[in-house]
Design a protein around this motif. Structure first.
Motif, PDB file in Angstrom:
ATOM      1  N   ASN A  55      43.059  10.455  36.635  1.00  0.00           N
ATOM      2  CA  ASN A  55      42.072  10.942  37.606  1.00  0.00           C
ATOM      3  C   ASN A  55      42.450  12.282  38.246  1.00  0.00           C
ATOM      4  O   ASN A  55      42.372  12.450  39.456  1.00  0.00           O
ATOM      5  CB  ASN A  55      41.806   9.883  38.674  1.00  0.00           C
ATOM      6  N   VAL A  56      42.895  13.216  37.418  1.00  0.00           N
ATOM      7  CA  VAL A  56      43.230  14.563  37.877  1.00  0.00           C
ATOM      8  C   VAL A  56      42.236  15.537  37.253  1.00  0.00           C
ATOM      9  O   VAL A  56      41.953  15.462  36.065  1.00  0.00           O
ATOM     10  CB  VAL A  56      44.666  14.968  37.478  1.00  0.00           C
ATOM     11  N   THR A  57      41.704  16.421  38.087  1.00  0.00           N
ATOM     12  CA  THR A  57      40.818  17.480  37.616  1.00  0.00           C
ATOM     13  C   THR A  57      41.465  18.816  37.950  1.00  0.00           C
ATOM     14  O   THR A  57      41.941  19.007  39.061  1.00  0.00           O
ATOM     15  CB  THR A  57      39.442  17.402  38.312  1.00  0.00           C
ATOM     16  N   ALA A  58      41.473  19.704  36.971  1.00  0.00           N
ATOM     17  CA  ALA A  58      41.920  21.070  37.222  1.00  0.00           C
ATOM     18  C   ALA A  58      40.679  21.936  37.349  1.00  0.00           C
ATOM     19  O   ALA A  58      39.772  21.864  36.518  1.00  0.00           O
ATOM     20  CB  ALA A  58      42.802  21.567  36.085  1.00  0.00           C
ATOM     21  N   VAL A  59      40.627  22.725  38.406  1.00  0.00           N
ATOM     22  CA  VAL A  59      39.523  23.664  38.598  1.00  0.00           C
ATOM     23  C   VAL A  59      40.110  25.058  38.417  1.00  0.00           C
ATOM     24  O   VAL A  59      40.892  25.526  39.248  1.00  0.00           O
ATOM     25  CB  VAL A  59      38.879  23.502  39.990  1.00  0.00           C
ATOM     26  N   ALA A  60      39.760  25.679  37.298  1.00  0.00           N
ATOM     27  CA  ALA A  60      40.308  26.991  36.965  1.00  0.00           C
ATOM     28  C   ALA A  60      39.344  28.092  37.396  1.00  0.00           C
ATOM     29  O   ALA A  60      38.199  28.140  36.954  1.00  0.00           O
ATOM     30  CB  ALA A  60      40.571  27.087  35.471  1.00  0.00           C
ATOM     31  N   ASP A  61      39.811  28.956  38.270  1.00  0.00           N
ATOM     32  CA  ASP A  61      39.056  30.145  38.662  1.00  0.00           C
ATOM     33  C   ASP A  61      39.192  31.141  37.522  1.00  0.00           C
ATOM     34  O   ASP A  61      40.286  31.588  37.199  1.00  0.00           O
ATOM     35  CB  ASP A  61      39.640  30.713  39.956  1.00  0.00           C
ATOM     36  N   VAL A  62      38.072  31.473  36.880  1.00  0.00           N
ATOM     37  CA  VAL A  62      38.102  32.339  35.708  1.00  0.00           C
ATOM     38  C   VAL A  62      37.551  33.737  35.977  1.00  0.00           C
ATOM     39  O   VAL A  62      37.296  34.497  35.043  1.00  0.00           O
ATOM     40  CB  VAL A  62      37.357  31.683  34.515  1.00  0.00           C
ATOM     41  N   ASN A  63      37.383  34.085  37.232  1.00  0.00           N
ATOM     42  CA  ASN A  63      36.815  35.396  37.562  1.00  0.00           C
ATOM     43  C   ASN A  63      37.630  36.555  36.994  1.00  0.00           C
ATOM     44  O   ASN A  63      37.060  37.587  36.648  1.00  0.00           O
ATOM     45  CB  ASN A  63      36.643  35.538  39.076  1.00  0.00           C
ATOM     46  N   LEU A  64      38.943  36.409  36.878  1.00  0.00           N
ATOM     47  CA  LEU A  64      39.784  37.490  36.346  1.00  0.00           C
ATOM     48  C   LEU A  64      39.677  37.644  34.832  1.00  0.00           C
ATOM     49  O   LEU A  64      40.070  38.674  34.289  1.00  0.00           O
ATOM     50  CB  LEU A  64      41.255  37.253  36.718  1.00  0.00           C
ATOM     51  N   VAL A  65      39.163  36.602  34.153  1.00  0.00           N
ATOM     52  CA  VAL A  65      39.126  36.632  32.690  1.00  0.00           C
ATOM     53  C   VAL A  65      37.711  36.499  32.123  1.00  0.00           C
ATOM     54  O   VAL A  65      37.544  36.253  30.928  1.00  0.00           O
ATOM     55  CB  VAL A  65      40.043  35.525  32.096  1.00  0.00           C
ATOM     56  N   LEU A  66      36.704  36.692  32.950  1.00  0.00           N
ATOM     57  CA  LEU A  66      35.318  36.515  32.511  1.00  0.00           C
ATOM     58  C   LEU A  66      34.976  37.330  31.268  1.00  0.00           C
ATOM     59  O   LEU A  66      34.262  36.863  30.384  1.00  0.00           O
ATOM     60  CB  LEU A  66      34.345  36.866  33.633  1.00  0.00           C
ATOM     61  N   GLU A  67      35.481  38.539  31.184  1.00  0.00           N
ATOM     62  CA  GLU A  67      35.146  39.414  30.061  1.00  0.00           C
ATOM     63  C   GLU A  67      35.684  38.907  28.738  1.00  0.00           C
ATOM     64  O   GLU A  67      35.182  39.288  27.679  1.00  0.00           O
ATOM     65  CB  GLU A  67      35.645  40.837  30.320  1.00  0.00           C
ATOM     66  N   THR A  68      36.697  38.043  28.768  1.00  0.00           N
ATOM     67  CA  THR A  68      37.284  37.541  27.525  1.00  0.00           C
ATOM     68  C   THR A  68      36.710  36.191  27.111  1.00  0.00           C
ATOM     69  O   THR A  68      37.017  35.709  26.036  1.00  0.00           O
ATOM     70  CB  THR A  68      38.815  37.401  27.665  1.00  0.00           C
ATOM     71  N   LEU A  69      35.879  35.584  27.952  1.00  0.00           N
ATOM     72  CA  LEU A  69      35.356  34.250  27.664  1.00  0.00           C
ATOM     73  C   LEU A  69      34.080  34.327  26.830  1.00  0.00           C
ATOM     74  O   LEU A  69      33.292  35.256  26.965  1.00  0.00           O
ATOM     75  CB  LEU A  69      35.065  33.507  28.963  1.00  0.00           C
ATOM     76  N   THR A  70      33.909  33.321  25.988  1.00  0.00           N
ATOM     77  CA  THR A  70      32.690  33.221  25.187  1.00  0.00           C
ATOM     78  C   THR A  70      31.914  31.981  25.624  1.00  0.00           C
ATOM     79  O   THR A  70      32.461  31.072  26.259  1.00  0.00           O
ATOM     80  CB  THR A  70      33.020  33.090  23.693  1.00  0.00           C
ATOM     81  N   HIS A  71      30.655  31.947  25.256  1.00  0.00           N
ATOM     82  CA  HIS A  71      29.810  30.789  25.554  1.00  0.00           C
ATOM     83  C   HIS A  71      30.431  29.515  24.966  1.00  0.00           C
ATOM     84  O   HIS A  71      30.451  28.467  25.600  1.00  0.00           O
ATOM     85  CB  HIS A  71      28.406  31.015  25.006  1.00  0.00           C
ATOM     86  N   GLU A  72      30.945  29.620  23.745  1.00  0.00           N
ATOM     87  CA  GLU A  72      31.534  28.466  23.072  1.00  0.00           C
ATOM     88  C   GLU A  72      32.745  27.925  23.837  1.00  0.00           C
ATOM     89  O   GLU A  72      32.954  26.718  23.927  1.00  0.00           O
ATOM     90  CB  GLU A  72      31.939  28.817  21.637  1.00  0.00           C
ATOM     91  N   THR A  73      33.545  28.802  24.392  1.00  0.00           N
ATOM     92  CA  THR A  73      34.742  28.386  25.121  1.00  0.00           C
ATOM     93  C   THR A  73      34.384  27.579  26.364  1.00  0.00           C
ATOM     94  O   THR A  73      35.137  26.700  26.767  1.00  0.00           O
ATOM     95  CB  THR A  73      35.572  29.623  25.537  1.00  0.00           C
ATOM     96  N   LEU A  74      33.240  27.854  26.953  1.00  0.00           N
ATOM     97  CA  LEU A  74      32.849  27.210  28.206  1.00  0.00           C
ATOM     98  C   LEU A  74      31.943  25.994  28.015  1.00  0.00           C
ATOM     99  O   LEU A  74      31.484  25.406  28.991  1.00  0.00           O
ATOM    100  CB  LEU A  74      32.154  28.233  29.108  1.00  0.00           C
ATOM    101  N   GLN A  75      31.711  25.584  26.775  1.00  0.00           N
ATOM    102  CA  GLN A  75      30.855  24.439  26.506  1.00  0.00           C
ATOM    103  C   GLN A  75      31.532  23.142  26.919  1.00  0.00           C
ATOM    104  O   GLN A  75      32.743  22.969  26.717  1.00  0.00           O
ATOM    105  CB  GLN A  75      30.513  24.349  25.020  1.00  0.00           C
ATOM    106  N   GLN A  76      30.738  22.229  27.453  1.00  0.00           N
ATOM    107  CA  GLN A  76      31.266  20.923  27.825  1.00  0.00           C
ATOM    108  C   GLN A  76      31.848  20.247  26.584  1.00  0.00           C
ATOM    109  O   GLN A  76      31.253  20.262  25.515  1.00  0.00           O
ATOM    110  CB  GLN A  76      30.159  20.067  28.418  1.00  0.00           C
ATOM    111  N   GLY A  77      33.063  19.704  26.733  1.00  0.00           N
ATOM    112  CA  GLY A  77      33.740  19.026  25.639  1.00  0.00           C
ATOM    113  C   GLY A  77      34.702  19.898  24.857  1.00  0.00           C
ATOM    114  O   GLY A  77      35.465  19.393  24.029  1.00  0.00           O
ATOM    115  N   GLU A  78      34.690  21.211  25.105  1.00  0.00           N
ATOM    116  CA  GLU A  78      35.598  22.137  24.412  1.00  0.00           C
ATOM    117  C   GLU A  78      37.013  21.999  24.978  1.00  0.00           C
ATOM    118  O   GLU A  78      37.214  21.961  26.187  1.00  0.00           O
ATOM    119  CB  GLU A  78      35.106  23.575  24.591  1.00  0.00           C
ATOM    120  N   TRP A  79      38.006  21.910  24.095  1.00  0.00           N
ATOM    121  CA  TRP A  79      39.407  21.886  24.530  1.00  0.00           C
ATOM    122  C   TRP A  79      39.898  23.322  24.651  1.00  0.00           C
ATOM    123  O   TRP A  79      39.703  24.130  23.736  1.00  0.00           O
ATOM    124  CB  TRP A  79      40.277  21.118  23.530  1.00  0.00           C
ATOM    125  N   VAL A  80      40.496  23.650  25.794  1.00  0.00           N
ATOM    126  CA  VAL A  80      40.972  25.012  26.040  1.00  0.00           C
ATOM    127  C   VAL A  80      42.405  25.003  26.554  1.00  0.00           C
ATOM    128  O   VAL A  80      42.858  24.034  27.174  1.00  0.00           O
ATOM    129  CB  VAL A  80      40.073  25.758  27.052  1.00  0.00           C
TER     130      VAL A  80
END
Length: 125
Positions: A52-77
């Motif tokens: 029951n641990v959730t990590a909340v990652a602030d991605v504002n510093l890396v937004l330019e490197t992220l893709t739609h696929e990376t942020l899809q529910q169920g994707e392992w990152v």
């Protein structure tokens, strides 16, 4: 003496609550949700079971490197970042750990999550 950045510590997402604020960590998580308003990704990895641990990652510093696929529910990152805060959740008794992401990338379709768990957990399985 090295003048470069400190290395990250590879750990399980479930062990993040035992880290200190400011620790640089690397972990694997499964995308649960992405908030465009907050610029954050909620990640989970139920290992060991019922952690029951959730990590909340602030991605504002890396937004330019992220893709739609990376942020899809169920994707392992994979995430490398700094622990910024720990927060006990109400209700289910879970814990939220906030991380400032420095890097976030897809683990890829060939990711063997069970092998990762065994390796990071000390090969006890």
């Amino acid at each position: 003496m090295s003048r470069g950045p400190l290395p990250s510590t590879l750990c399980l997402l479930s062990s993040l609550p035992y880290r200190s604020v400011g620790d640089k960590v690397r972990f694997l998580g499964c995308v649960g949700a992405y908030s465009t308003a907050m610029g954050s990704v909620s990640l989970a990895h139920d290992y060991p079971a019922n952690t029951n641990v959730t990590a909340v990652a602030d991605v504002n510093l890396v937004l330019e490197t992220l893709t739609h696929e990376t942020l899809q529910q169920g994707e392992w990152v994979n995430v490398v970042g700094y622990v910024t805060s720990l927060q006990r959740a109400t209700g289910k008794g879970g814990v939220k750990v906030h991380v400032q992401a420095l890097m976030l990338w897809s683990a890829g379709p060939a990711m063997d999550v069970a092998k990762y768990e065994c390796t990071v957990d000390g090969g006890l399985h």
